[in-house]
Design an enzyme around this catalytic site. Sequence first.
Site, PDB file in Angstrom:
ATOM      1  N   LYS A  93       0.823  -1.222   0.000  1.00 15.99           N
ATOM      2  CA  LYS A  93       0.000   0.000   0.000  1.00 15.99           C
ATOM      3  C   LYS A  93       0.852   1.265   0.000  1.00 15.99           C
ATOM      4  O   LYS A  93       2.041   1.239   0.311  1.00 15.99           O
ATOM      5  CB  LYS A  93      -0.999  -0.042   1.157  1.00 15.99           C
ATOM      6  CG  LYS A  93      -2.124  -1.050   0.824  1.00 15.99           C
ATOM      7  CD  LYS A  93      -3.313  -0.964   1.722  1.00 15.99           C
ATOM      8  CE  LYS A  93      -4.375  -1.953   1.201  1.00 15.99           C
ATOM      9  NZ  LYS A  93      -5.389  -2.286   2.198  1.00 15.99           N
ATOM     10  N   ARG A 153      -3.077  -9.959   5.022  1.00 16.34           N
ATOM     11  CA  ARG A 153      -3.535 -10.148   3.638  1.00 16.34           C
ATOM     12  C   ARG A 153      -2.435  -9.619   2.726  1.00 16.34           C
ATOM     13  O   ARG A 153      -2.140  -8.414   2.752  1.00 16.34           O
ATOM     14  CB  ARG A 153      -4.852  -9.381   3.442  1.00 16.34           C
ATOM     15  CG  ARG A 153      -5.443  -9.492   2.051  1.00 16.34           C
ATOM     16  CD  ARG A 153      -6.728  -8.672   1.967  1.00 16.34           C
ATOM     17  NE  ARG A 153      -7.300  -8.740   0.634  1.00 16.34           N
ATOM     18  CZ  ARG A 153      -6.913  -7.988  -0.388  1.00 16.34           C
ATOM     19  NH1 ARG A 153      -5.949  -7.107  -0.229  1.00 16.34           N
ATOM     20  NH2 ARG A 153      -7.496  -8.120  -1.563  1.00 16.34           N
TER      21      ARG A 153
END
Length: 281
Positions: free
Chosen positions: A220, A260
């Site tokens: 991210k 994740r």
Amino acid sequence: MHPVQKSARSDARCLVMGILNVTPDSFSDGGSYLGTHQAIEHGLALAAAGADIVDVGGESTRPGALRVPPDEEENRVLPVIRVLAAEGIRVSVDTTRADVACAAVQAGAAMVNDVSGGLADPHMAALVAAMAVPYILMHWRSPSADMYRHAHYQDVVIEVRDELLRRVERLTDAGADVDRIVLDPGLGFAKRPEHDWALLSRLPELTGLGLPVLVGASRKSFIGTALADARGEPVPPADRDSATAAVSALAAASGAWAVRVHNVPANRDAVRMAQAWTARS
Ligand code: PMM
């Protein structure tokens, strides 16, 4: 024992959820696994590399992404879920739509991963209650298209915690079993890097609520920004895997139930290091 936990033992390893985006436009791997055959191959590879769960999604949540019609979303994910589940792989479906979640569970998905935490579809809470499958409830404030308009907090950790608890209540009011709910702070969703870091460094305030917590940090932007070069250019998503593994180790050591991730081997090693570390503390 919590039905989504592998074991009630305090030294149980943090689980690794491998990401399988069957989309043309997800931010770090969009288009790589769009074909059904390619997606199945990649799902099998994630499991062979040690993913405990494979998360199959057919709609991108990238900022500005356009919505995919429900039948297109089903066409992308259902054939993949059917094959992976038949191979004995524990599959979750990454969707905000109750109808897609329902079809996915019928196709063999063992878990629903809803980035909207039930806010995008008013039928999701009743479906989760009826299907009695584990449900990942992520913190979310609005569709990705305008999520940064909502990235304003006095104390992001307290506000995320309270909003998650309100959504848990909504689900249990609809008849869902609290023991099947997993919380997720929703890194990057209506959050700027400083919010993501606060949520990570104060993760025990979420894990302390007593429900399992999933952390989705993989590749991210806040990682890219933290690794920016001398000119302030963030490193590209494909070069964020080592740093993601470092975040996974820290999240696991802080009590995360699962991470994740895109790169399963690196993150599996990372959570095993955290397990070895915390088992002795
Ligand atoms: N992030 C993305 C998609 N789905 N689901 C959960 N539970 N948590 C997340 O943080 C999350 C998610 C976006 O990342 P991707 O485009 O790399 O899949």
